[in-house]
Scaffold this motif. Structure first.
Motif, PDB file in Angstrom:
ATOM      1  N   ALA A   1       0.815  -1.219   0.000  1.00 52.50           N
ATOM      2  CA  ALA A   1       0.000   0.000   0.000  1.00 52.50           C
ATOM      3  C   ALA A   1       0.845   1.264   0.000  1.00 52.50           C
ATOM      4  N   ASN A   2       2.016   1.223   0.628  1.00 50.08           N
ATOM      5  CA  ASN A   2       2.786   2.451   0.823  1.00 50.08           C
ATOM      6  C   ASN A   2       4.045   2.551  -0.026  1.00 50.08           C
ATOM      7  N   LEU A   3       4.651   1.428  -0.386  1.00 51.51           N
ATOM      8  CA  LEU A   3       5.927   1.481  -1.083  1.00 51.51           C
ATOM      9  C   LEU A   3       5.891   0.895  -2.492  1.00 51.51           C
ATOM     10  N   PHE A   4       5.016  -0.057  -2.731  1.00 53.54           N
ATOM     11  CA  PHE A   4       4.991  -0.734  -4.028  1.00 53.54           C
ATOM     12  C   PHE A   4       3.573  -0.755  -4.594  1.00 53.54           C
ATOM     13  N   SER A   5       2.865   0.369  -4.485  1.00 50.91           N
ATOM     14  CA  SER A   5       1.474   0.424  -4.943  1.00 50.91           C
ATOM     15  C   SER A   5       1.372   0.438  -6.462  1.00 50.91           C
ATOM     16  N   ASN A   6       2.398   0.945  -7.153  1.00 52.28           N
ATOM     17  CA  ASN A   6       2.415   0.927  -8.617  1.00 52.28           C
ATOM     18  C   ASN A   6       3.863   0.892  -9.089  1.00 52.28           C
ATOM     19  N   ALA A   7       4.043   0.890 -10.412  1.00 52.13           N
ATOM     20  CA  ALA A   7       5.391   0.734 -10.966  1.00 52.13           C
ATOM     21  C   ALA A   7       6.295   1.908 -10.596  1.00 52.13           C
ATOM     22  N   LEU A   8       5.776   3.145 -10.678  1.00 54.37           N
ATOM     23  CA  LEU A   8       6.595   4.317 -10.365  1.00 54.37           C
ATOM     24  C   LEU A   8       7.025   4.316  -8.904  1.00 54.37           C
ATOM     25  N   ASN A   9       6.087   4.046  -7.997  1.00 56.43           N
ATOM     26  CA  ASN A   9       6.434   4.000  -6.571  1.00 56.43           C
ATOM     27  C   ASN A   9       7.428   2.890  -6.277  1.00 56.43           C
ATOM     28  N   SER A  10       7.321   1.787  -6.974  1.00 59.84           N
ATOM     29  CA  SER A  10       8.261   0.678  -6.759  1.00 59.84           C
ATOM     30  C   SER A  10       9.671   1.078  -7.165  1.00 59.84           C
TER      31      SER A  10
ATOM     32  N   ILE B   1      12.926   1.533  -4.618  1.00 62.58           N
ATOM     33  CA  ILE B   1      14.196   0.814  -4.805  1.00 62.58           C
ATOM     34  C   ILE B   1      15.361   1.802  -4.850  1.00 62.58           C
ATOM     35  N   ILE B   2      15.173   2.933  -5.552  1.00 62.29           N
ATOM     36  CA  ILE B   2      16.232   3.950  -5.613  1.00 62.29           C
ATOM     37  C   ILE B   2      16.511   4.522  -4.231  1.00 62.29           C
TER      38      ILE B   2
ATOM     39  N   PHE C   1      18.364   1.993  -2.075  1.00 65.19           N
ATOM     40  CA  PHE C   1      19.766   1.887  -2.494  1.00 65.19           C
ATOM     41  C   PHE C   1      20.572   3.086  -1.998  1.00 65.19           C
ATOM     42  N   SER C   2      19.970   4.284  -2.046  1.00 68.86           N
ATOM     43  CA  SER C   2      20.660   5.487  -1.582  1.00 68.86           C
ATOM     44  C   SER C   2      20.923   5.415  -0.081  1.00 68.86           C
ATOM     45  N   VAL C   3      19.910   4.981   0.686  1.00 62.77           N
ATOM     46  CA  VAL C   3      20.072   4.871   2.136  1.00 62.77           C
ATOM     47  C   VAL C   3      21.129   3.823   2.469  1.00 62.77           C
ATOM     48  N   PHE C   4      21.097   2.703   1.767  1.00 61.26           N
ATOM     49  CA  PHE C   4      22.088   1.651   2.017  1.00 61.26           C
ATOM     50  C   PHE C   4      23.502   2.150   1.717  1.00 61.26           C
ATOM     51  N   SER C   5      23.658   2.878   0.606  1.00 59.05           N
ATOM     52  CA  SER C   5      24.988   3.394   0.256  1.00 59.05           C
ATOM     53  C   SER C   5      25.483   4.384   1.309  1.00 59.05           C
ATOM     54  N   LEU C   6      24.573   5.227   1.791  1.00 56.08           N
ATOM     55  CA  LEU C   6      24.960   6.198   2.810  1.00 56.08           C
ATOM     56  C   LEU C   6      25.373   5.511   4.107  1.00 56.08           C
ATOM     57  N   LEU C   7      24.574   4.562   4.565  1.00 55.78           N
ATOM     58  CA  LEU C   7      24.892   3.858   5.804  1.00 55.78           C
ATOM     59  C   LEU C   7      26.135   2.991   5.651  1.00 55.78           C
ATOM     60  N   TYR C   8      26.359   2.452   4.460  1.00 50.72           N
ATOM     61  CA  TYR C   8      27.528   1.607   4.217  1.00 50.72           C
ATOM     62  C   TYR C   8      28.821   2.379   4.423  1.00 50.72           C
ATOM     63  N   GLY C   9      28.782   3.677   4.076  1.00 48.92           N
ATOM     64  CA  GLY C   9      29.974   4.481   4.300  1.00 48.92           C
ATOM     65  C   GLY C   9      30.002   5.157   5.654  1.00 48.92           C
TER      66      GLY C   9
END
Length: 435
Positions: free
Chosen positions: A30-39, A43-44, A47-55
């Protein structure tokens, strides 16, 4: 041919909702993958949060808390095989200077005074922010706090805040006396004049006389010893406390039918909004004493508080004016139909609704004002940012940047986030329309 309709004689058993619509999976859909654009955006973002936390996390997880200098931090990281400028944070600077970042150069034996003033702030705000959850007698803490707080921070004789409080008592007495004989307008003017005469010409002599009879004083602390977060809180709390009522008066004056009152309010608001705050701070630090009588020693922090209050009140007036403009004309007519005078209608009908509408803008203005207190570093006052520059000038911590700014950002985030959350709570509490 006769047709017989089928009539069910028992209720169907309730079935569980589809697994994809409830629980964690349902929330994600309902909140993150409700349609193709939101999905794709989800994902972007992940990925950005993971890259930031990884460093960030390896850099933040640094066993350098006990280090006494930047070189010791580097030696500790080198012994762990972590090389490079961004191989790890040097948290020793926070351990070494956190007290200075909080209190500046305030005498250490008197730290209890700003700490007590800080907690008294919450006690004074409780009857205002949570009126239905606090005892009625707590309002006396709110009334006395503006007089107790300066005495705790600056010290000196206790008779100074007492005599200042007596000025309001004189004003109230004159207002009631003159109002009964000549009306509320003359009573208000007489009260302001009487209080001003008391504070400007009488209060100092009365305070000195009472101090000569009974000396009750704390050791004075000069404004130049203020610094760190304590300085930002002092300027921010006082400016916020005075800018709201002054902004209400300016907003009402801008809508007044009296030409002189309206012109003065419009001129003040437009002039202040057209001048950067940093310019007003320079005026407060260098030019204001020129317009004072010779020999006048006008406290630098008091000058900054006055300019910050005037600056914030101009923006506050426009926020409140927006709330007043949002009210339908029928609200004003309702006050007239009930036989209320102007001030009664404003107090009971108009202003409560206007302030409710303006809550997001008011709190946003408060947050901006609190963050703008860091500008005082340009006129020589050592707020947290000013102190960070002085700390980095020390040979032991020369080169430390991110750790200091990160700690200061965390301090400001705690207070600004708290104000924002209270704003949301107040909006939900005062919600009267459809949700």
């Amino acid at each position: 041919m006769n047709e017989v309709s089928f009539v069910r004689t028992e209720m169907l058993e309730q079935e569980a909702p589809p697994a994809s619509t409830v629980g964690v999976i349902g929330w994600l859909r309902a909140n993150l993958f409700s349609n193709a654009l939101n999905s794709v955006l989800t994902i972007i973002a992940l990925f950005s949060v993971f890259s930031l936390l990884y460093g960030f996390l390896p850099w933040a997880y640094s066993p350098t808390w006990a280090a006494a200098s930047l070189s010791e931090c580097r030696d500790i990281l080198h012994s762990l095989g972590r090389e490079g400028h961004f191989s790890g944070a040097c948290w020793g600077v926070v351990r070494d200077r956190w007290v200075q970042l909080l209190f500046g150069f305030y005498p250490s034996e008197h730290y209890w005074r700003p700490v007590l003033a800080f907690f008294l702030t919450f006690a004074a705000l409780a009857p205002v922010l949570f009126a239905e959850k606090t005892p009625a007698k707590m309002i006396w803490v709110s009334v006395l706090y503006p007089f107790v707080m300066p005495w705790l921070l600056w010290g000196g004789t206790v008779w100074t805040p007492v005599v200042a409080l007596l000025g309001f008592v004189v004003g109230i007495y004159v207002y009631r006396t003159v109002t009964a004989a000549m009306g509320s307008l003359f009573g208000l003017i007489a009260a302001v004049v009487a209080a001003a005469i008391w504070w400007l010409f009488i209060a100092s002599s009365v305070s000195s006389g009472l101090a000569g009879i009974l000396e009750l004083a704390m050791e004075p602390v000069s404004s130049r010893q203020f610094g760190g977060l304590m300085l930002s809180l002092t300027i921010g709390i006082v400016a916020i406390g005075f800018s709201l009522p002054l902004g209400i008066v300016l907003a009402l004056g801008r809508q007044s039918d009296l030409l002189i009152v309206k012109a003065l309010c419009v001129g003040f608001i437009e002039f202040i909004r057209g001048v950067p705050l940093i310019t007003l701070l320079f005026v407060a630090s260098t030019l204001l004493n020129i317009f004072m009588p010779p020999g006048t020693n006008f406290d630098i922090i008091m000058r900054v508080i006055i300019m910050a209050t005037l600056f914030s009140s101009a923006y506050m007036a426009e926020v409140i004016r927006g709330g007043l403009a949002a009210l339908p004309k029928g609200q004003y007519e309702g006050g007239d139909s009930l036989g209320l005078n102007y001030w009664q209608a404003q107090r009971l009908i108009i202003m409560p609704q206007a302030l409710k509408i303006s809550i997001p803008g008011i709190v946003s203005n408060f947050i901006g004002l609190f963050k703008d207190t860091t500008l005082v570093s340009v006129i020589g006052l050592l707020d947290p940012l000013g102190l960070s520059t002085a700390i980095r000038a020390n040979a032991e911590w020369n080169g430390v940047v991110w750790e200091l700014y990160g700690f200061i950002a965390l301090l400001f985030f705690v207070f600004c986030f708290s104000m924002a959350r209270y704003s949301m709570y107040l909006e939900r509490k005062l919600q009267t329309g459809h949700k």
